[in-house]
Motif scaffolding. Structure first.
Motif, PDB file in Angstrom:
ATOM      1  N   HIS A 177       1.122  -1.093  -0.268  1.00  0.00           N
ATOM      2  CA  HIS A 177       0.036   0.461  -0.136  1.00  0.00           C
ATOM      3  C   HIS A 177       1.130   1.061   0.253  1.00  0.00           C
ATOM      4  O   HIS A 177       2.280   1.072   0.595  1.00  0.00           O
ATOM      5  N   PRO A 178       0.564   2.060  -0.581  1.00  0.00           N
ATOM      6  CA  PRO A 178       1.267   3.581  -0.754  1.00  0.00           C
ATOM      7  C   PRO A 178       1.649   4.000   0.689  1.00  0.00           C
ATOM      8  O   PRO A 178       3.044   4.799   0.921  1.00  0.00           O
ATOM      9  N   ALA A 179       1.175   3.872   1.826  1.00  0.00           N
ATOM     10  CA  ALA A 179       1.360   3.919   3.153  1.00  0.00           C
ATOM     11  C   ALA A 179       1.797   3.469   3.751  1.00  0.00           C
ATOM     12  O   ALA A 179       2.643   3.557   5.478  1.00  0.00           O
ATOM     13  N   ALA A 180       2.318   1.672   3.592  1.00  0.00           N
ATOM     14  CA  ALA A 180       2.777   1.179   3.944  1.00  0.00           C
ATOM     15  C   ALA A 180       3.937   0.912   4.361  1.00  0.00           C
ATOM     16  O   ALA A 180       4.344   0.736   5.851  1.00  0.00           O
ATOM     17  N   GLY A 181       4.504   1.554   3.800  1.00  0.00           N
ATOM     18  CA  GLY A 181       6.195   2.359   3.951  1.00  0.00           C
ATOM     19  C   GLY A 181       6.713   3.246   5.537  1.00  0.00           C
ATOM     20  O   GLY A 181       7.263   3.156   6.120  1.00  0.00           O
ATOM     21  N   LEU A 182       5.627   4.628   5.033  1.00  0.00           N
ATOM     22  CA  LEU A 182       5.291   5.398   6.401  1.00  0.00           C
ATOM     23  C   LEU A 182       4.752   4.629   7.818  1.00  0.00           C
ATOM     24  O   LEU A 182       5.127   5.451   8.527  1.00  0.00           O
ATOM     25  N   ILE A 183       3.307   3.843   7.325  1.00  0.00           N
ATOM     26  CA  ILE A 183       2.936   3.030   8.669  1.00  0.00           C
ATOM     27  C   ILE A 183       4.702   2.229   9.541  1.00  0.00           C
ATOM     28  O   ILE A 183       4.678   1.722  10.807  1.00  0.00           O
ATOM     29  N   THR A 184       4.908   1.655   8.762  1.00  0.00           N
ATOM     30  CA  THR A 184       5.828   0.918   9.397  1.00  0.00           C
ATOM     31  C   THR A 184       7.476   1.669  10.163  1.00  0.00           C
ATOM     32  O   THR A 184       7.875   0.941  10.807  1.00  0.00           O
ATOM     33  N   GLU A 185       7.091   3.101   9.369  1.00  0.00           N
ATOM     34  CA  GLU A 185       8.381   3.518  10.126  1.00  0.00           C
ATOM     35  C   GLU A 185       8.031   3.877  11.052  1.00  0.00           C
ATOM     36  O   GLU A 185       8.876   4.242  12.103  1.00  0.00           O
ATOM     37  N   ALA A 186       6.629   4.656  10.920  1.00  0.00           N
ATOM     38  CA  ALA A 186       6.109   5.480  12.491  1.00  0.00           C
ATOM     39  C   ALA A 186       6.132   3.722  13.803  1.00  0.00           C
ATOM     40  O   ALA A 186       6.371   4.179  14.863  1.00  0.00           O
ATOM     41  N   ALA A 187       5.426   3.051  13.516  1.00  0.00           N
ATOM     42  CA  ALA A 187       5.843   1.904  14.818  1.00  0.00           C
ATOM     43  C   ALA A 187       7.099   1.020  15.023  1.00  0.00           C
ATOM     44  O   ALA A 187       7.382   0.665  16.237  1.00  0.00           O
ATOM     45  N   LEU A 188       8.327   1.448  13.948  1.00  0.00           N
ATOM     46  CA  LEU A 188       9.478   0.865  14.447  1.00  0.00           C
ATOM     47  C   LEU A 188      10.317   2.130  15.017  1.00  0.00           C
ATOM     48  O   LEU A 188      11.130   1.248  15.700  1.00  0.00           O
ATOM     49  N   THR A 189      10.064   3.371  15.293  1.00  0.00           N
ATOM     50  CA  THR A 189      10.521   4.015  15.798  1.00  0.00           C
ATOM     51  C   THR A 189       9.793   3.881  17.159  1.00  0.00           C
ATOM     52  O   THR A 189      10.672   4.656  17.989  1.00  0.00           O
ATOM     53  N   LEU A 190       7.983   3.621  17.515  1.00  0.00           N
ATOM     54  CA  LEU A 190       8.179   4.166  18.541  1.00  0.00           C
ATOM     55  C   LEU A 190       8.561   2.267  19.264  1.00  0.00           C
ATOM     56  O   LEU A 190       9.088   3.164  20.692  1.00  0.00           O
ATOM     57  N   VAL A 191       8.621   1.163  18.215  1.00  0.00           N
ATOM     58  CA  VAL A 191       9.403   0.208  19.679  1.00  0.00           C
ATOM     59  C   VAL A 191      10.538   0.488  19.528  1.00  0.00           C
ATOM     60  O   VAL A 191      11.434  -0.136  21.195  1.00  0.00           O
ATOM     61  N   GLY A 192      11.003   0.125  18.940  1.00  0.00           N
ATOM     62  CA  GLY A 192      12.498   0.751  19.147  1.00  0.00           C
ATOM     63  C   GLY A 192      12.874   1.553  19.908  1.00  0.00           C
ATOM     64  O   GLY A 192      14.303   1.738  20.526  1.00  0.00           O
TER      65      GLY A 192
END
Length: 424
Positions: A177-192
């Protein structure tokens, strides 16, 4: 360059990784720094999909980059004074929330000004994990020959994220999905970011806790050499930003959008391989000489990008460009150890990281406009111009990169100075 290399080798990466406590901050730090490599390309791909314009996509990404460049040094200064944990915890929460707002606005077809508004906190809150990890190494290995190995290791880690991040973001945006990259980026930022912040026992001692350190604290930007390095790192940012946008446009032009991730991965892989090699060599030449040599090679390689009209040729030259970046990056970070007192190093590292982001922001804007109007070849002129201007700055102000002469700093065995070197 062979004449500048000694017959001995630096302490190896294995010895470095056996440093007590190192893995406790390296592993979560690796996850938390992935978003830095994913953010720009994820925004470009999402906004280009929703607006149909590389110029608009580059402009939104540029606002994010400028915000990060302006706020990152303040984040570093606060981390030096109050501790990394105190800065990271609110930062990752704000970044994840503002990134989610940006995604929602883009998918809803919001006007460009609304995307700009959301992009400001998204960029301002990007966690500065790389500088914080470097500061932890500097605190743990102060005066050790392993510091130079740590500087190379961090560059390799950074470049490895630039191999994985853009490829992952492109695959998610084009295949899911066009937004999947930014969604993953936000999730990694939060967890990591939260996991990294939890490792508070390895963070450098906050200067606020030491009245003497507080009295002596100075802004890293007040040091002339840091200002020169920051300007030179704008050129590195111009390469990253110009390559991301121009490779995306080139892949669209040849009818194979998925090739973007592969081409950018080849470029980043060259960077990583050069970083590994630099970390295995004990140099006798002066760091500023190596910095100028690296920038000369980078400028020459970047100057040919605009003329490459096939994916094979562009991939080959992109590999060479990548090979030239790591020596410049490693040497720039190496010089911080000899130029900046310990109480301001996180801030100094974030000025350099912020400069890369600012150069990247300007590059994605200019390259996006050029790609829209004249095609990808015009976009590739941006890395050439950025590196050429940075090289001129280095040659003109090279005297400001000499290590501090006071016993307080030079007496320490800083990064890249475990053997005597000529000043130039």
């Amino acid at each position: 360059m062979a004449s500048t290399v000694t017959s001995e080798r630096r302490p190896g990466y294995g010895q470095l990784l056996r440093t007590p406590g190192a893995l406790t901050f390296l592993l979560p730090g690796f996850a938390a720094r992935q978003p830095f490599a994913m953010l720009t390309i994820s925004i470009v791909l999402l906004v280009q999909h929703t607006t149909g314009s590389y110029g608009s996509a580059g402009a939104v990404a540029a606002v994010t980059g400028v915000s990060m460049a302006l706020f990152a040094p303040q984040s570093g200064k606060l981390a030096d004074r109050f501790g990394q944990r105190a800065v990271l915890l609110p930062g990752v929460l704000v970044h994840s929330a503002s990134g989610s707002v940006l995604i929602a606005l883009a998918l809803a077809g919001a006007p460009l000004w609304a995307l700009f508004v959301a992009a400001v906190p998204t960029g301002a809150s990007v966690p500065q994990i790389g500088p914080m990890v470097r500061a932890r190494w500097a605190a743990k290995l102060d005066g050790s020959p392993l510091m130079s190995t740590a500087a190379a290791f961090e560059s390799v880690t950074d470049e490895f994220t630039f191999v994985i991040g853009p490829v992952l973001a492109t695959a998610l945006c084009t295949g899911v999905h066009p937004a999947a990259g930014l969604i993953t980026e936000a999730a990694l930022t939060l967890v990591g970011g939260l996991l990294f912040a939890s490792q508070h026992h390895t963070q450098p001692q906050p200067s606020r806790a030491d009245g003497h350190a507080r009295a002596e604290h100075v802004s890293a930007l007040s040091i002339p050499g840091v200002r020169v390095l920051a300007v030179s790192f704008l050129g590195i940012g111009a390469v990253f930003g110009g390559m991301q946008v121009s490779l995306t446009a080139f892949s669209e032009e040849i009818g194979n959008p998925g090739a973007n991730g592969l081409l950018y991965g080849i470029f980043a892989a060259g960077n990583m391989l050069a970083g590994i090699a630099c970390g295995a060599i004990a140099w006798k030449s002066a760091p500023r000489t190596r910095l100028i040599a690296g920038y000369t090679g980078l400028t020459l390689a970047a100057s040919g990008l605009w003329a490459m009209h096939s994916a094979v040729l562009l991939g080959g030259l992109g590999l060479i460009v990548g090979l030239c970046i790591a020596p410049a990056l490693i040497t720039g970070y190496t010089l911080v150890e000899s130029l900046v007192p310990a109480s301001a190093r996180t801030e100094a590292f974030t000025w350099l990281t912020g400069a890369v982001a600012l150069g990247q922001a300007g590059a994605v804007t200019v390259a996006g406009r050029l790609a829209d109007t004249h095609g990808s070849s015009a976009g590739f002129l941006v890395p050439m111009a950025g590196t050429a201007l940075a090289l001129v700055t280095l040659l003109s102000l090279r005297s400001r990169l000499a290590p501090r002469s006071s016993g307080r700093t030079v007496a320490r065995s800083g990064v890249g100075h475990r053997v005597p070197v000529a000043v130039d």
